[in-house]
Each structure stands twice: as structure tokens, then as C-alpha cells.
Design a protein around this motif. Structure first.
Motif, short mmCIF file in Angstrom:
data_model
loop_
_atom_site.label_atom_id
_atom_site.label_comp_id
_atom_site.label_asym_id
_atom_site.label_seq_id
_atom_site.Cartn_x
_atom_site.Cartn_y
_atom_site.Cartn_z
N THR A 98 -9.02 -1.17 15.43
CA THR A 98 -8.29 -1.42 16.66
C THR A 98 -9.20 -1.31 17.88
N ALA A 102 -10.04 -4.67 20.03
CA ALA A 102 -9.54 -4.72 21.41
C ALA A 102 -10.67 -5.01 22.39
N GLU A 103 -11.82 -4.37 22.18
CA GLU A 103 -12.96 -4.63 23.06
C GLU A 103 -13.48 -6.06 22.88
N ARG A 106 -11.29 -8.38 24.84
CA ARG A 106 -11.59 -8.32 26.28
C ARG A 106 -12.82 -9.15 26.61
N THR A 205 -6.79 -7.62 25.77
CA THR A 205 -7.02 -6.31 25.17
C THR A 205 -5.73 -5.73 24.63
N ALA A 206 -4.67 -5.77 25.45
CA ALA A 206 -3.39 -5.21 25.04
C ALA A 206 -2.81 -5.94 23.84
N MET A 208 -4.42 -7.66 21.50
CA MET A 208 -5.17 -7.37 20.28
C MET A 208 -4.86 -5.96 19.79
N ARG A 209 -4.72 -5.03 20.69
CA ARG A 209 -4.37 -3.67 20.27
C ARG A 209 -3.01 -3.65 19.57
N THR A 212 -3.28 -5.34 16.02
CA THR A 212 -3.89 -4.51 14.97
C THR A 212 -3.00 -3.32 14.62
#
Length: 225
Positions: A98, A102-103, A106, A205-206, A208-209, A212
Motif C-alpha cells: 500500500t 500509493a507513492e 502520486r 494517492t488516495a 491507490m491506497r 490496495t
């Protein structure tokens, strides 16, 4: 046959050139991550050597390396067995995934160009077609390629290298949950592509978080079923 559960044609071809032990290692790792060799399955050197068309020595060396990396368990007086991951192991790995994913999302939103976004859209369409055809192996493969492309678009080689190590194990853990995630996973991918296309780093980012974390929840739900 190596054992029950190894489908005909599942064994990858050993590509040349390269040290034989490395090619045997890659072949066995592919069989494990795709679950052609299942968790807990006994791995007999002579049978694997016959299936791969090699001597027992490179198989033995490959199994030792896989043991060191946690894919195989070598048990005294019993032999080699495909490792059976625990829920705790999977949870820790999915936590790391995660953070990395997330990075990457971004950075992809900051750096992706039009051809890169088009490539994501094409991979997403292929994944959607695989789900519609009930081709879970194909969907899992497309999911891996999609996430690898996001990593590529992030433009950070160190991040991509770490993610590649993590994602192969994630694929191993989460393949059984692919059917449960189904079309929803690809809907989430579409939303992520839109955020990357809009260069919205915070939203990418949000998303993808969340994506996952949904995979993590599906894994645990299946384990508890």
C-alpha cells in the motif's frame, strides 16, 4: 508429472542464455506465484528435474535459493515444500505494498504523459475483457501489468525495484481473491487513470491506497470464509 495440480503446459520454457540454476529458479518461482505449485505441496527434486528437462543439481540449487527467500520450506528428513503463507505475513506484505503503490500513483500523476496514460487505458481494457470472459488467470496477469505500468510512469527506479519484489509475492497471496474482487477492481483502476490523467496527485494517492486496502480486505475475508 510433478504432482497433482500442475496443469499441462504450465511449466515455463527455460530461456537461454544464462546460468541454468537461475533459469530453473525463475521457472519454479513462476510456478509457485501462479499457484501451479500450490502452498504446502511437496517438491521432489527428481520429478521437478524431469519436468524441466534438467539434472537434479540446478533444481537443488534453485530450491535452496527459494528457501532463503521464503518461497520454499526445506524440512529435515522430509524434503522441500512450497511455503504456506500466514495471514500475518500477508498482512505485513500488503501494508508495504500500500505504501509503495500509493507513492507510485502520486508520482505517476505528476509525471505521466499521454502515451503512458493510453497504455494504462489499454491494460485496463484487457483486464476488463478477461474478467468478462471469466479468465481469472488473465485478469491477475493484467492486474500485475497495470500496477507495473503505474510504477514505470512514476519514474523512480528504486521504488520500482522494491515494488517488483513485493508485487510478485502479492500476486501469489492474492490470486485466490481475484474472483471476489472481479469487475470492481477494474472500476477502481479506471478511477485511478482519471486522477493520473488530471494530474491530481492527492486523489491518485488516495485512490491507490483505497484500492490496495480493498485487496487486503478481500484477502482476509477469503481466509476467514
Amino acid at each position: 508429472m510433478v504432482s497433482p495440480g500442475l496443469p499441462p503446459g504450465a511449466v515455463p520454457k527455460l530461456e537461454r542464455p544464462g546460468p541454468l540454476r537461475d533459469r530453473v529458479y525463475e521457472a519454479l518461482l513462476e510456478l509457485i506465484t501462479t499457484r501451479a505449485l500450490r502452498p504446502g505441496q511437496h517438491l521432489v527434486e527428481s520429478e521437478l528435474a524431469g519436468q524441466l528437462g534438467v539434472s537434479r543439481q540446478p533444481v537443488r540449487e534453485a530450491l535452496q535459493r527459494l528457501n532463503t527467500e521464503g518461497w520454499v520450506d526445506l524440512r529435515p528428513a522430509q524434503g522441500a515444500f512450497v511455503h504456506e503463507p500466514t495471514e500475518e505475513e500477508a498482512d505485513q506484505l500488503l501494508t508495504v505494498r500500500t505504501l509503495l503503490a500509493a507513492e507510485a500513483a502520486r508520482l505517476a500523476a505528476a509525471n505521466a504523459d499521454a502515451p503512458g496514460i493510453k497504455a494504462l487505458e489499454e491494460l485496463c481494457a484487457e483486464g476488463e475483457r478477461a474478467v468478462a470472459a471469466d479468465d481469472m488467470d488473465g485478469a491477475v496477469a493484467m492486474n500485475a501489468r497495470f500496477h507495473a505500468k503505474v510504477m514505470e510512469l512514476a519514474g523512480n527506479a528504486v521504488l520500482a525495484g522494491l515494488a517488483a519484489q513485493v508485487d510478485r509475492r502479492v500476486r501469489w497471496y492474492c490470486t485466490p481473491a481475484a474472483r471476489q474482487r472481479g469487475r470492481q477492481s477494474w472500476t477502481e483502476h479506471r478511477e485511478l487513470i482519471a486522477a493520473i490523467s488530471d494530474r491530481d496527485e492527492r486523489r491518485a494517492t488516495a485512490l491507490m491506497r483505497e484500492h490496495t486496502e480493498h485487496t487486503r480486505a478481500s484477502y482476509h475475508a477469503r481466509q476467514g470464509a
